[in-house]
Design an enzyme around this catalytic site. Sequence first.
Site, mmCIF file in Angstrom:
data_model
loop_
_atom_site.group_PDB
_atom_site.id
_atom_site.type_symbol
_atom_site.label_atom_id
_atom_site.label_comp_id
_atom_site.label_asym_id
_atom_site.label_seq_id
_atom_site.Cartn_x
_atom_site.Cartn_y
_atom_site.Cartn_z
ATOM 1 N N HIS A 172 -43.940 -0.986 1.554
ATOM 2 C CA HIS A 172 -43.397 -0.047 0.550
ATOM 3 C C HIS A 172 -42.410 0.909 1.203
ATOM 4 C CE1 HIS A 172 -46.534 -1.594 -2.083
ATOM 5 N NE2 HIS A 172 -47.339 -1.489 -1.040
ATOM 6 N N GLU A 218 -39.759 1.924 27.061
ATOM 7 C CA GLU A 218 -39.672 2.670 28.319
ATOM 8 C C GLU A 218 -39.656 1.694 29.493
ATOM 9 O OE1 GLU A 218 -41.407 6.965 29.137
ATOM 10 O OE2 GLU A 218 -42.732 5.488 30.088
ATOM 11 N N LYS A 243 -35.266 16.364 30.652
ATOM 12 C CA LYS A 243 -36.269 17.341 31.130
ATOM 13 C C LYS A 243 -35.587 18.396 32.001
ATOM 14 C CE LYS A 243 -39.981 13.838 31.464
ATOM 15 N NZ LYS A 243 -40.911 13.162 32.420
HETATM 16 O O1 LIG Z 1 -48.869 11.267 32.946
HETATM 17 P P1 LIG Z 1 -47.728 12.182 33.181
HETATM 18 O O2 LIG Z 1 -47.266 12.219 34.597
HETATM 19 O O3 LIG Z 1 -48.002 13.557 32.624
HETATM 20 O O4 LIG Z 1 -46.460 11.603 32.390
HETATM 21 C C1 LIG Z 1 -46.492 11.442 31.006
HETATM 22 C C2 LIG Z 1 -45.413 10.510 30.546
HETATM 23 O O5 LIG Z 1 -44.124 11.044 30.847
HETATM 24 C C3 LIG Z 1 -43.251 9.981 31.261
HETATM 25 O O6 LIG Z 1 -43.042 10.118 32.616
HETATM 26 C C4 LIG Z 1 -41.953 10.053 30.499
HETATM 27 O O7 LIG Z 1 -41.455 11.308 30.497
HETATM 28 C C5 LIG Z 1 -43.988 8.702 30.942
HETATM 29 O O8 LIG Z 1 -43.580 7.618 31.701
HETATM 30 C C6 LIG Z 1 -45.408 9.124 31.188
HETATM 31 O O9 LIG Z 1 -46.317 8.249 30.629
#
Ligand SMILES: O=P(O)(O)OC[C@H]1O[C@](O)(CO)[C@@H](O)[C@@H]1O
Length: 542
Positions: A378, A347, A506
Site C-alpha cells: 500500500h 555500508e 562526523k
Molecule cells: O559500535 P560503534 O563503534 O559505536 O560504531 C557504531 C557504528 O558506526 C559506524 O562506524 C558508522 O558510523 C558503523 O560502522 C558502526 O556499526
Amino acid sequence: MAQWTRLRAVAASLGETRISTLFRHDPERVGRYAVTLDDLHLDYSKHLLDDDARRGLLQLAEAVDLRQRIDGLFSGAEVNNTERRPALHTLMRECDPGAKVEVDGVNLVPTVFAQRQRLQEFVTGFERGTLRGVTGKRLDTVVNLGVGGSDLGAVMASHALAGYHRPGVTTHFVSGMDGVQLADVLATVDPARTLFIISSKSFSTPDTFGNAQVMRRWLEDRLGPRAVAVHVVAISSKPEAMTAWGIADDHQFLMGEWVGGRYSVSSAVGLPLALTIGWSQFSEFLAGMHRMDRHFREAPFEQNMPVIMGLLAVWHRNCLDTHGHVVLPYDHRFGRFPAYLQQLDMESNGKSVRRDGSPVSVPTAPLLLGEFGGNAQHSFLQLIHQGMERVTVDFLLPAQGSGGSEGQQDLTLANGLAQAQALMEGRDEAAMTVAMQAAGLSPERIEALLPHRTQPGNVSSSTLVFPRVDPHHLGMLMALYEHRVFVQSVVWDINPFDQWGVELGKLMADDLIDAVAGRAEPPAEVDASTAALIRRLRRYRE
Ligand SMILES: O=P(O)(O)OC[C@H]1O[C@](O)(CO)[C@@H](O)[C@@H]1O
C-alpha cells in the site's frame, strides 16, 4: 574479463524475454532454479535468468577465485585490507571448541569460547535473578545504548523474536543521537531494576556517549555513586576505554577488532538479545548462523544459497542494469529486517574503488529498501509495478505467522505470493482490456484508462520460504545475507569490511557543534549556506 563479455552477450540475447516464457519452455524450471538448506527454501525461478546466464555466473565465480576467498574469510585472512584485519564474524558462532583459526600465529578459538562462556554466565545470572541492583532488586529491564552495528542487528532480532521473549523481561534499544528515544525510555523504566548496556566497538561514537552521559547522570541522581558499577555493562573492542568510563572489569564484554560492527550481532553485541530471549534460544540463533556458515563454506556453488543470491544480484546489477533491491518480509515482527540489511549491504558494498584503490569497472551496491510486505503493497510497490526504476525483489515468507489468526496468515501469504506473480506477469493491454470490459467500462473509458492501468511486469524476484521466524531460522537468514554481501564484494573486488565514507560527516559535525550551540561563530571555512542555516537555527532556539 571474458566472463563479463559472455554474460553481457547472454543478457543481450535474453533481451525482452518474458520470465513467464522461461517457465513455458522448461516444465522443470521450478525444481531446477531452487536451493534448499534444511527447511529454508530459496525459489529463484522467477528471475530473468536462463541456463546460459547461470552457467556464466558460476564461471565468473570461479574466475574471481570465490572458493579461495571464502576459505580466506573463514580462516582469518586479511580480507579487510584497508584496516589490515581479518573479518571473523563467523568465529562468533563457531561451535567446535577444538577448531583452529590463527591470526598472527595466535589461535583465536579459545579466546572466543572463553568470552562466550562469560557471556553465558552473565545471561544465566540474569535469568536466575541473581543479578541484583544497588537496592537489591532483581534486574529485569534492559536498555541497550548503541547505534549502527551496535544496535540494528540486535533490535531487529529482538522485534522479530518477540514471541520468544522471556516473561518478565523488558528490553529497550536506544540509538538516536538527539536523546529523544532515551528520554522516552527513562520516563518508563525503574532505575533499581534496570541494566544499561553501552554497546560500542570503538567506544567513542558521540551518539552513544551522548546518551550514556545522560543515562549516568539519571542513574546516579536516583541510585547514588555505586550505580554505574552495578547497573551498567559495556561491549567494546577497547577495554581501556571501558575502564576509563567507569565500567567494572566483570561488566566488560570484549569483541575482537576482527569483527565488523554490522557483522557483530553474534558477538557480545548480541547481549541485549540473549538477555531478552534467554541463553538457550540465543544458542539456537547462533546455531542457525553457524548452519548457514557451514553451508556457504562447503556447498557446491550451484547449490550454495548465499552464492546463488550473490551472483543473482551481480547479474541484475551489472548485466541487466537494475538500480535497486527491495526486501519484503511478510511477518510484521520481521519488519525491521530491511533496515538491518541497509547497513549490512550498503555500508559494506557502497564503494567505488577496488581493493587495490583503482576505480571499479562496474556498478557496485544498488540502493536497498524494504518494509513489512503487507504494508509495502500500500506504499512504494506502486513504483515497483509501474515506475521507471528496474529493481529486484526478495520475498521472505514464513509459513506460520508470529501471532495473527490463521485466516490473517493465509491472507498475508497469499498476498506475498501474488505480489511476486504480479511483478513477474504484469498485465498487458489485451489482458487489461478484457478486465475492464468484464467490469462493464465503456470503450471510451477503457481507451482512456488502458495506458494507465497496464503493467509491464517481468520484474525478477526471489522467494525465501521457511516454517516460521524463530531463533534458528533468523540466524540462518542473517548469515545468508552477510554472505550474499561477501559474494558480491568478491566479484566487484571491493573491500566490504571498511566504511571510510562515514567519517567526513562526523568530522564536520565536530567543527559545527560549538557554533550550533551558540558557543562560537560558524568556522570561517564553512560554506555560506551552512553558516546562514546555523544563524537561523540559533534564532529559532532563542
Ligand atoms: O559500535 P560503534 O563503534 O559505536 O560504531 C557504531 C557504528 O558506526 C559506524 O562506524 C558508522 O558510523 C558503523 O560502522 C558502526 O556499526
